[in-house]
Write an enzyme that holds these catalytic residues in place. Structure first.
Site, PDB file in Angstrom:
ATOM      1  N   ASP A  49       0.834  -1.198   0.000  1.00  0.00           N
ATOM      2  CA  ASP A  49       0.000   0.000   0.000  1.00  0.00           C
ATOM      3  C   ASP A  49       0.871   1.252   0.000  1.00  0.00           C
ATOM      4  O   ASP A  49       1.795   1.379   0.803  1.00  0.00           O
ATOM      5  CB  ASP A  49      -0.878   0.006   1.258  1.00  0.00           C
ATOM      6  N   TYR A  54       2.479  10.337  -0.643  1.00  0.00           N
ATOM      7  CA  TYR A  54       3.461   9.978   0.396  1.00  0.00           C
ATOM      8  C   TYR A  54       4.858  10.471   0.012  1.00  0.00           C
ATOM      9  O   TYR A  54       5.334  10.217  -1.108  1.00  0.00           O
ATOM     10  CB  TYR A  54       3.504   8.458   0.628  1.00  0.00           C
ATOM     11  N   SER A 151     -11.199   5.705   1.094  1.00  0.00           N
ATOM     12  CA  SER A 151     -10.510   5.764   2.385  1.00  0.00           C
ATOM     13  C   SER A 151     -11.103   6.873   3.240  1.00  0.00           C
ATOM     14  O   SER A 151     -11.198   8.016   2.777  1.00  0.00           O
ATOM     15  CB  SER A 151      -9.018   6.018   2.147  1.00  0.00           C
ATOM     16  N   GLN A 176     -10.569   1.873   3.303  1.00  0.00           N
ATOM     17  CA  GLN A 176      -9.304   1.924   4.059  1.00  0.00           C
ATOM     18  C   GLN A 176      -9.419   2.949   5.186  1.00  0.00           C
ATOM     19  O   GLN A 176      -9.133   4.127   5.005  1.00  0.00           O
ATOM     20  CB  GLN A 176      -8.128   2.249   3.125  1.00  0.00           C
ATOM     21  N   TRP A 204      -5.687   0.824   8.487  1.00  0.00           N
ATOM     22  CA  TRP A 204      -4.362   1.449   8.672  1.00  0.00           C
ATOM     23  C   TRP A 204      -4.077   1.751  10.138  1.00  0.00           C
ATOM     24  O   TRP A 204      -4.986   1.865  10.943  1.00  0.00           O
ATOM     25  CB  TRP A 204      -4.176   2.673   7.798  1.00  0.00           C
ATOM     26  N   LEU A 207      -1.168  -0.336  14.865  1.00  0.00           N
ATOM     27  CA  LEU A 207      -0.392  -0.101  16.098  1.00  0.00           C
ATOM     28  C   LEU A 207      -0.548   1.337  16.578  1.00  0.00           C
ATOM     29  O   LEU A 207       0.235   1.794  17.423  1.00  0.00           O
ATOM     30  CB  LEU A 207       1.100  -0.378  15.862  1.00  0.00           C
ATOM     31  N   GLY A 287       3.185  -0.627   9.045  1.00  0.00           N
ATOM     32  CA  GLY A 287       4.320   0.166   8.593  1.00  0.00           C
ATOM     33  C   GLY A 287       5.537  -0.311   9.361  1.00  0.00           C
ATOM     34  O   GLY A 287       5.402  -0.937  10.414  1.00  0.00           O
ATOM     35  N   GLN A 293      11.056  -5.263  12.554  1.00  0.00           N
ATOM     36  CA  GLN A 293       9.660  -4.999  12.954  1.00  0.00           C
ATOM     37  C   GLN A 293       8.704  -5.823  12.093  1.00  0.00           C
ATOM     38  O   GLN A 293       7.718  -6.376  12.588  1.00  0.00           O
ATOM     39  CB  GLN A 293       9.347  -3.503  12.814  1.00  0.00           C
TER      40      GLN A 293
HETATM   41  P1  NDP Z   1       1.403   1.158  12.288  1.00  0.00           P
HETATM   42  O1  NDP Z   1       0.347   1.553  13.256  1.00  0.00           O
HETATM   43  O2  NDP Z   1       1.690  -0.291  12.065  1.00  0.00           O
HETATM   44  O3  NDP Z   1       2.736   1.925  12.720  1.00  0.00           O
HETATM   45  C1  NDP Z   1       3.950   1.590  12.118  1.00  0.00           C
HETATM   46  C2  NDP Z   1       5.108   2.186  12.900  1.00  0.00           C
HETATM   47  O4  NDP Z   1       5.133   1.668  14.246  1.00  0.00           O
HETATM   48  C3  NDP Z   1       6.432   1.754  12.291  1.00  0.00           C
HETATM   49  O5  NDP Z   1       6.810   2.555  11.202  1.00  0.00           O
HETATM   50  C4  NDP Z   1       7.367   1.840  13.482  1.00  0.00           C
HETATM   51  O6  NDP Z   1       7.689   3.224  13.693  1.00  0.00           O
HETATM   52  C5  NDP Z   1       6.473   1.369  14.622  1.00  0.00           C
HETATM   53  N1  NDP Z   1       6.567  -0.112  14.787  1.00  0.00           N
HETATM   54  C6  NDP Z   1       6.067  -1.065  13.956  1.00  0.00           C
HETATM   55  N2  NDP Z   1       6.335  -2.292  14.424  1.00  0.00           N
HETATM   56  C7  NDP Z   1       7.006  -2.126  15.572  1.00  0.00           C
HETATM   57  C8  NDP Z   1       7.547  -3.034  16.508  1.00  0.00           C
HETATM   58  N3  NDP Z   1       7.431  -4.346  16.351  1.00  0.00           N
HETATM   59  N4  NDP Z   1       8.184  -2.526  17.605  1.00  0.00           N
HETATM   60  C9  NDP Z   1       8.311  -1.182  17.771  1.00  0.00           C
HETATM   61  N5  NDP Z   1       7.815  -0.274  16.903  1.00  0.00           N
HETATM   62  C10 NDP Z   1       7.159  -0.738  15.808  1.00  0.00           C
HETATM   63  O7  NDP Z   1       1.039   1.681  10.851  1.00  0.00           O
HETATM   64  P2  NDP Z   1       1.270   3.072  10.071  1.00  0.00           P
HETATM   65  O8  NDP Z   1       0.800   4.216  10.872  1.00  0.00           O
HETATM   66  O9  NDP Z   1       2.657   3.085   9.559  1.00  0.00           O
HETATM   67  O10 NDP Z   1       0.279   2.862   8.856  1.00  0.00           O
HETATM   68  C11 NDP Z   1       0.430   1.707   8.031  1.00  0.00           C
HETATM   69  C12 NDP Z   1       0.060   2.002   6.620  1.00  0.00           C
HETATM   70  O11 NDP Z   1      -1.311   2.348   6.529  1.00  0.00           O
HETATM   71  C13 NDP Z   1       0.781   3.184   5.967  1.00  0.00           C
HETATM   72  O12 NDP Z   1       2.096   2.880   5.534  1.00  0.00           O
HETATM   73  C14 NDP Z   1      -0.134   3.463   4.815  1.00  0.00           C
HETATM   74  O13 NDP Z   1       0.100   2.534   3.777  1.00  0.00           O
HETATM   75  C15 NDP Z   1      -1.507   3.220   5.436  1.00  0.00           C
HETATM   76  N6  NDP Z   1      -2.120   4.490   5.901  1.00  0.00           N
HETATM   77  C16 NDP Z   1      -3.226   4.937   5.243  1.00  0.00           C
HETATM   78  C17 NDP Z   1      -3.830   6.119   5.584  1.00  0.00           C
HETATM   79  C18 NDP Z   1      -5.023   6.574   4.841  1.00  0.00           C
HETATM   80  O14 NDP Z   1      -5.449   7.732   5.009  1.00  0.00           O
HETATM   81  N7  NDP Z   1      -5.621   5.761   3.996  1.00  0.00           N
HETATM   82  C19 NDP Z   1      -3.311   6.949   6.688  1.00  0.00           C
HETATM   83  C20 NDP Z   1      -2.168   6.382   7.340  1.00  0.00           C
HETATM   84  C21 NDP Z   1      -1.617   5.186   6.964  1.00  0.00           C
HETATM   85  P3  NDP Z   1       9.066   3.721  14.355  1.00  0.00           P
HETATM   86  O15 NDP Z   1      10.036   2.568  14.408  1.00  0.00           O
HETATM   87  O16 NDP Z   1       9.512   4.818  13.463  1.00  0.00           O
HETATM   88  O17 NDP Z   1       8.673   4.228  15.700  1.00  0.00           O
END
Ligand code: NDP
Length: 329
Positions: A49, A54, A151, A176, A204, A207, A287, A293
């Site tokens: 995705d 982005y 979305s 989404q 999305w 976490l 993400g 991760q």
């Molecule tokens: P998450 O809630 O999964 O957060 C991901 C972040 O959490 C990582 O980049 C990392 O950040 C941290 N993380 C992940 N796994 C671990 C772990 N095991 N231990 C510790 N830290 C961890 O999802 P996102 O917020 O990244 O969103 C996921 C996807 O959803 C996006 O990439 C996008 O494709 C989609 N999205 C869509 C939207 C929409 O409007 N349609 C809006 C937002 C997202 P770090 O290490 O930097 O702290």
């Protein structure tokens, strides 16, 4: 990895999908981005995705580089249109002009002939919905887009869109929205509206952008290198996850960590498994800023959480969960 049907369509997606918002082209260097995608592929993730907006359009390019050499038919490539990608008055929204131009630009950056799921990233109040869906319909007929998604649309907007999609025979199959243990605003209205239309949820921030990893502790500085600490991520984190940086939430998250460990899981695994317990969820998009991760989080695939565990989670989070459907979008 487990695979689920996306809504009532024939398309299968990996129940854990990989997304590159904030990370690719911004927070992480390209080698790390490639390593994260490699880890996702190795774990059986097939659904990727991204969005044109982005990292100022760089994320699509990095993703296509990361997927170079991968058989196109083996992955589902999903991207989005709506948010501004330029300064012109037509470089945004869901007008026919912008959808057509944005789709061609995404195909070019993704180095592909077609997009598997093309999402309207938000609802466009300024464009007639017929115009938007006619443009989607043409892209589908041209074979440039296989399926359509939306979305963060409200239940009413989804019903309106689904009626047009039916009329124009556009395969509208995905919604989404944000969804996690802490953010459940889709449950009351969006999920039932989508279920009636055969639309699946590809959710999305399962976490809550890292809050549900347990790394943010009450009264402690944010860890170095975490999304909350990086220039690329801090403002989005503050805007969307800042509401959870409160002592009572972070204390509850710490209790959730203990609950996860008692069950032999990590908190990220428990949090991702939790969204996947909802049968209307077709996939959770994770993400990652590090390949480790991804390797940790994919172990949530296929986990069943027993009803007692689900009750305990609700008990720990009592009074802290956002459920207001008015917060959609
Ligand atoms: P998450 O809630 O999964 O957060 C991901 C972040 O959490 C990582 O980049 C990392 O950040 C941290 N993380 C992940 N796994 C671990 C772990 N095991 N231990 C510790 N830290 C961890 O999802 P996102 O917020 O990244 O969103 C996921 C996807 O959803 C996006 O990439 C996008 O494709 C989609 N999205 C869509 C939207 C929409 O409007 N349609 C809006 C937002 C997202 P770090 O290490 O930097 O702290």
């Amino acid at each position: 990895m487990n695979y689920r049907r996306l809504g009532a369509s024939g398309l299968s997606v990996s129940e854990i999908a990989f997304g590159n918002w904030i990370t690719h082209g911004a927070q992480v260097d390209n080698d790390t981005a490639y390593a994260c995608v490699r880890a996702a592929l190795d774990a059986g993730i097939t659904t990727f995705d991204t969005a044109d907006v982005y990292s100022d359009t760089k994320a699509e390019t990095v993703l296509s580089q990361a997927l170079r050499g991968v058989r196109r038919e083996s992955v589902e490539l999903c991207t989005k249109v709506f948010h501004p990608t330029g300064t012109g008055q037509n470089d945004k929204g869901l007008s026919r002009k912008h959808i057509m131009e944005a789709c061609h630009a995404s195909l070019n950056r993704l180095q592909t002939d077609y997009i598997d799921v093309y999402y309207a990233h938000r609802f466009d109040e300024r464009t007639p919905l017929e115009e938007t869906f006619l443009a989607f319909s043409d892209l589908v007929r041209q074979g440039k887009v296989l399926y359509i998604g939306i979305s963060e649309w409200t239940a009413g907007q989804i019903a309106e869109g689904a009626a047009l999609a039916r009329e124009l025979k556009v395969p509208l199959i995905a919604s989404q929205p944000q969804y996690s243990m802490l953010w459940r605003v889709i449950e009351a209205e969006v999920v039932p509206a989508c279920e009636r239309e055969g639309i699946g949820q590809v959710v999305w921030s399962p976490l809550a952008q890292g809050i549900l990893s347990g790394k943010y502790m009450p009264d402690k500085p944010v860890p170095q290198g975490s999304r909350a600490s990086t220039p690329a991520g801090a403002s989005f984190f503050e805007r969307l996850a800042g509401r959870w940086m409160r002592t009572e939430v972070l204390q509850a998250v710490s209790r959730l960590s203990s609950l996860a460990h008692e069950a032999g899981l990590t908190l990220p695994q428990l949090a991702i498994a939790w969204v996947l317990q909802n049968p209307q969820v077709s996939a959770a998009i994770i993400g990652a800023s590090k390949p480790e991760q991804v390797q940790e989080n994919v172990k949530a695939a296929g986990l069943r959480l027993d009803p007692e565990m689900m009750r305990e989670i609700d008990h720990i989070l009592e009074g802290l969960v956002e459920r207001d459907p008015g917060k959609t979008g």
